[in-house]
Design a protein around this motif. Structure first.
Motif, PDB file in Angstrom:
ATOM      1  N   VAL A 196     -83.162 -10.570  90.766  1.00 35.83           N
ATOM      2  CA  VAL A 196     -83.239 -10.584  92.224  1.00 35.83           C
ATOM      3  C   VAL A 196     -84.071 -11.787  92.663  1.00 35.83           C
ATOM      4  CG1 VAL A 196     -83.851  -9.316  94.313  1.00 35.83           C
ATOM      5  CG2 VAL A 196     -83.155  -8.060  92.258  1.00 35.83           C
ATOM      6  N   CYS A 197     -83.498 -12.634  93.480  1.00 37.44           N
ATOM      7  CA  CYS A 197     -84.199 -13.792  94.030  1.00 37.44           C
ATOM      8  C   CYS A 197     -84.375 -13.586  95.528  1.00 37.44           C
ATOM      9  CB  CYS A 197     -83.413 -15.073  93.783  1.00 37.44           C
ATOM     10  SG  CYS A 197     -83.265 -15.527  92.050  1.00 37.44           S
ATOM     11  N   ALA A 198     -85.611 -13.605  95.992  1.00 37.84           N
ATOM     12  CA  ALA A 198     -85.893 -13.412  97.410  1.00 37.84           C
ATOM     13  C   ALA A 198     -86.281 -14.735  98.054  1.00 37.84           C
ATOM     14  CB  ALA A 198     -87.011 -12.388  97.583  1.00 37.84           C
ATOM     15  N   ASP A 199     -85.520 -15.152  99.041  1.00 38.34           N
ATOM     16  CA  ASP A 199     -85.822 -16.363  99.813  1.00 38.34           C
ATOM     17  C   ASP A 199     -85.885 -17.620  98.944  1.00 38.34           C
ATOM     18  OD1 ASP A 199     -85.963 -14.810 102.135  1.00 38.34           O
ATOM     19  OD2 ASP A 199     -88.102 -14.434 101.839  1.00 38.34           O
ATOM     20  N   VAL A 200     -85.035 -17.687  97.936  1.00 35.10           N
ATOM     21  CA  VAL A 200     -84.964 -18.886  97.090  1.00 35.10           C
ATOM     22  C   VAL A 200     -84.109 -19.918  97.808  1.00 35.10           C
ATOM     23  CG1 VAL A 200     -84.106 -19.792  94.904  1.00 35.10           C
ATOM     24  CG2 VAL A 200     -85.341 -17.630  94.961  1.00 35.10           C
ATOM     25  N   ARG A 201     -84.677 -21.072  98.097  1.00 41.66           N
ATOM     26  CA  ARG A 201     -84.023 -22.032  98.980  1.00 41.66           C
ATOM     27  C   ARG A 201     -83.352 -23.203  98.265  1.00 41.66           C
ATOM     28  NH1 ARG A 201     -86.375 -21.268 104.083  1.00 41.66           N
ATOM     29  NH2 ARG A 201     -86.904 -19.060 104.242  1.00 41.66           N
ATOM     30  N   ASP A 202     -83.832 -23.536  97.077  1.00 42.40           N
ATOM     31  CA  ASP A 202     -83.324 -24.727  96.404  1.00 42.40           C
ATOM     32  C   ASP A 202     -82.014 -24.415  95.670  1.00 42.40           C
ATOM     33  OD1 ASP A 202     -83.316 -26.431  93.617  1.00 42.40           O
ATOM     34  OD2 ASP A 202     -84.056 -27.607  95.311  1.00 42.40           O
ATOM     35  N   PRO A 203     -80.918 -25.103  96.004  1.00 43.84           N
ATOM     36  CA  PRO A 203     -79.630 -24.783  95.371  1.00 43.84           C
ATOM     37  C   PRO A 203     -79.620 -25.015  93.870  1.00 43.84           C
ATOM     38  CG  PRO A 203     -79.464 -26.778  96.719  1.00 43.84           C
ATOM     39  CD  PRO A 203     -80.795 -26.160  97.030  1.00 43.84           C
ATOM     40  N   GLY A 204     -80.332 -26.039  93.411  1.00 43.41           N
ATOM     41  CA  GLY A 204     -80.388 -26.278  91.975  1.00 43.41           C
ATOM     42  C   GLY A 204     -81.097 -25.161  91.237  1.00 43.41           C
ATOM     43  N   ASN A 205     -82.197 -24.678  91.800  1.00 40.31           N
ATOM     44  CA  ASN A 205     -82.912 -23.545  91.203  1.00 40.31           C
ATOM     45  C   ASN A 205     -82.035 -22.309  91.162  1.00 40.31           C
ATOM     46  OD1 ASN A 205     -85.413 -24.536  90.444  1.00 40.31           O
ATOM     47  ND2 ASN A 205     -86.349 -24.184  92.431  1.00 40.31           N
ATOM     48  N   ALA A 206     -81.368 -22.027  92.278  1.00 40.37           N
ATOM     49  CA  ALA A 206     -80.510 -20.835  92.330  1.00 40.37           C
ATOM     50  C   ALA A 206     -79.410 -20.909  91.282  1.00 40.37           C
ATOM     51  CB  ALA A 206     -79.911 -20.688  93.730  1.00 40.37           C
ATOM     52  N   GLY A 207     -78.774 -22.068  91.165  1.00 44.74           N
ATOM     53  CA  GLY A 207     -77.717 -22.221  90.171  1.00 44.74           C
ATOM     54  C   GLY A 207     -78.228 -22.073  88.756  1.00 44.74           C
ATOM     55  N   THR A 208     -79.425 -22.613  88.503  1.00 50.54           N
ATOM     56  CA  THR A 208     -80.018 -22.504  87.167  1.00 50.54           C
ATOM     57  C   THR A 208     -80.381 -21.059  86.841  1.00 50.54           C
ATOM     58  OG1 THR A 208     -80.889 -24.760  87.329  1.00 50.54           O
ATOM     59  CG2 THR A 208     -81.871 -23.323  85.676  1.00 50.54           C
ATOM     60  N   VAL A 209     -80.898 -20.323  87.833  1.00 47.41           N
ATOM     61  CA  VAL A 209     -81.235 -18.919  87.607  1.00 47.41           C
ATOM     62  C   VAL A 209     -79.968 -18.106  87.333  1.00 47.41           C
ATOM     63  CG1 VAL A 209     -82.153 -16.829  88.685  1.00 47.41           C
ATOM     64  CG2 VAL A 209     -83.389 -18.984  88.900  1.00 47.41           C
ATOM     65  N   ILE A 210     -78.887 -18.411  88.030  1.00 52.31           N
ATOM     66  CA  ILE A 210     -77.613 -17.732  87.764  1.00 52.31           C
ATOM     67  C   ILE A 210     -77.156 -18.021  86.338  1.00 52.31           C
ATOM     68  CG2 ILE A 210     -75.149 -17.687  88.362  1.00 52.31           C
ATOM     69  CD1 ILE A 210     -76.040 -18.252  91.289  1.00 52.31           C
ATOM     70  N   ARG A 211     -77.250 -19.269  85.936  1.00 49.10           N
ATOM     71  CA  ARG A 211     -76.854 -19.656  84.570  1.00 49.10           C
ATOM     72  C   ARG A 211     -77.725 -18.955  83.525  1.00 49.10           C
ATOM     73  NH1 ARG A 211     -77.062 -25.921  82.329  1.00 49.10           N
ATOM     74  NH2 ARG A 211     -76.069 -25.547  80.305  1.00 49.10           N
ATOM     75  N   THR A 212     -79.043 -18.928  83.774  1.00 48.28           N
ATOM     76  CA  THR A 212     -79.961 -18.284  82.837  1.00 48.28           C
ATOM     77  C   THR A 212     -79.713 -16.782  82.766  1.00 48.28           C
ATOM     78  OG1 THR A 212     -81.640 -19.967  83.306  1.00 48.28           O
ATOM     79  CG2 THR A 212     -82.397 -17.932  82.292  1.00 48.28           C
ATOM     80  N   SER A 213     -79.457 -16.161  83.909  1.00 49.08           N
ATOM     81  CA  SER A 213     -79.169 -14.724  83.944  1.00 49.08           C
ATOM     82  C   SER A 213     -77.924 -14.414  83.124  1.00 49.08           C
ATOM     83  CB  SER A 213     -78.979 -14.267  85.388  1.00 49.08           C
ATOM     84  OG  SER A 213     -80.139 -14.492  86.154  1.00 49.08           O
ATOM     85  N   ASP A 214     -76.922 -15.255  83.261  1.00 47.42           N
ATOM     86  CA  ASP A 214     -75.692 -15.103  82.488  1.00 47.42           C
ATOM     87  C   ASP A 214     -75.997 -15.198  80.996  1.00 47.42           C
ATOM     88  OD1 ASP A 214     -73.032 -15.099  81.625  1.00 47.42           O
ATOM     89  OD2 ASP A 214     -72.670 -17.184  82.215  1.00 47.42           O
ATOM     90  N   ALA A 215     -76.776 -16.214  80.620  1.00 46.61           N
ATOM     91  CA  ALA A 215     -77.093 -16.418  79.206  1.00 46.61           C
ATOM     92  C   ALA A 215     -77.893 -15.257  78.628  1.00 46.61           C
ATOM     93  CB  ALA A 215     -77.864 -17.727  79.034  1.00 46.61           C
ATOM     94  N   ALA A 216     -78.767 -14.660  79.443  1.00 46.46           N
ATOM     95  CA  ALA A 216     -79.610 -13.565  78.974  1.00 46.46           C
ATOM     96  C   ALA A 216     -78.886 -12.225  78.981  1.00 46.46           C
ATOM     97  CB  ALA A 216     -80.871 -13.476  79.830  1.00 46.46           C
TER      98      ALA A 216
END
Length: 259
Positions: free
Chosen positions: A115-135
Motif C-alpha cells: 500500500v502506497c499512500a500519497d506517493v507522487r513520484d512516477p518512477g518510485n511508484a513504478g519501481t515499487v510495483i516492479r519490486t512487489s511483483d518480484a517479491a
C-alpha cells in the motif's frame, strides 16, 4: 504491414495525447512504452488496442508483434513523440485501463499486499510495483493522492509488472487499511520511528506493508491505524532510505518469512 506513419499523422497525434492524464481518464486508455511493457500488456486479454513500431523494431520484435491485434509502422520522429524514453526502443502500445477493485483482490485471499499512500513520484511508484511483483505480492494499492499508475514514467519504471499483478486505486488510504485488516491481513507501517525493528519482527503469514510519501512519510493518523510500526535499522550515517529501497527490504523480508 503498412507504410510508416509520419509524426503528422492523425492516428499518431491522437495516441500522443494519452501522455496527458485528463485524456487518459476520459478515454480510459494509456501508452505502454518498450518491449517489456508491450509484452506484459499482450498477456492481458483485450488490453492492447494497437501497437506502433518503427521499421527496425518491427523486425527486431516480430514474434512479439505477431500477437498484437493491430500494428502500425511509424517513422522514427513519430516514435519520438509517442515514447517517453530518452532513447526509444521503437515499440509502443495503446492499452485499455486495467480496472480492479480492492474487494475483488481481497476475495482471492492475498498473502502480501503493498500500500502506497500519497506517493507522487512516477518512477518510485513504478519501481515499487516492479519490486512487489518480484517479491510475490498479490496486489499494489495506490491510495490517496498517489501518482496515476498509467503515467508513462510509472508504466516504464514497472518494466511490465503493471500487467502482472493488480494495481488498485483507492481514494481513502484509511479505508483501504481497514479493509485489509478486516480481510485478515496484518498491516505494518514502514516508519523510521517505528517501535518494532524489522530484523526482530515476527512477520505474519498475511501482511500488508504501508508506505508513505517520499518527502514526509506517513501521516501519524494513518500510521496509527496499522497493527505495528516497523523500522528498518540504519547502521551507518544515512538519515533514511528512499521509498523504493525501503519497500524492497520490507517486501523481501515478508517474502522470506512466507517461504
Amino acid at each position: 504491414m503498412n507504410t510508416p506513419l509520419s509524426h503528422a499523422n492523425s492516428r499518431v497525434k491522437e495516441a500522443r495525447k494519452l501522455s496527458r492524464r485528463s485524456v487518459r481518464t476520459e478515454r480510459r486508455l494509456f501508452l505502454a512504452d518498450g518491449p517489456k511493457a508491450v509484452e506484459g500488456a499482450l498477456t492481458v486479454p483485450d488490453c492492447v488496442v494497437e501497437v506502433f513500431a518503427t521499421v527496425t523494431a518491427a523486425e527486431q520484435y516480430a514474434d512479439l508483434l505477431d500477437a498484437a491485434p493491430q500494428v502500425w509502422l511509424v517513422e522514427d520522429r513519430a516514435m519520438e513523440l509517442l515514447s517517453d524514453s530518452v532513447t526509444p526502443a521503437g515499440v509502443v502500445a495503446v492499452c485499455r485501463f486495467l480496472d480492479v477493485t480492492l474487494d475483488e483482490v481481497l476475495a482471492t485471499s492475498p498473502q502480501l499486499v503493498t500500500v502506497c499512500a500519497d506517493v507522487r513520484d512516477p518512477g518510485n511508484a513504478g519501481t515499487v510495483i516492479r519490486t512487489s511483483d518480484a517479491a510475490g505480492a498479490g496486489a499494489v494499492v495506490l491510495a490517496g493522492h498517489s501518482v496515476d499508475p498509467y503515467n508513462p514514467k510509472t508504466v516504464r519504471a514497472s518494466v511490465g509488472s503493471l500487467f502482472h499483478l493488480p494495481v488498485i486505486l483507492a481514494d481513502d488510504p484509511a479505508a483501504a487499511v481497514q479493509a485489509l485488516q478486516a480481510a485478515g491481513l496484518t498491516v505494518l507501517a514502514a516508519d523510521g520511528a517505528g517501535e518494532v525493528d524489522l530484523f526482530d519482527a515476527e512477520l505474519a503469514p498475511a501482511t500488508a506493508w504501508l508506505f508513505g510519501n517520499e518527502a514526509w512519510g506517513l501521516p501519524d493518523e494513518l500510521a496509527a491505524l496499522a497493527d505495528h510500526r516497523v523500522s528498518i535499522p540504519i547502521h551507518g550515517c544515512a538519515e533514511s532510505l528512499n521509498l523504493a529501497t525501503a519497500a524492497a527490504i520490507c517486501l523481501y523480508a515478508s517474502a522470506r518469512a512466507h517461504r
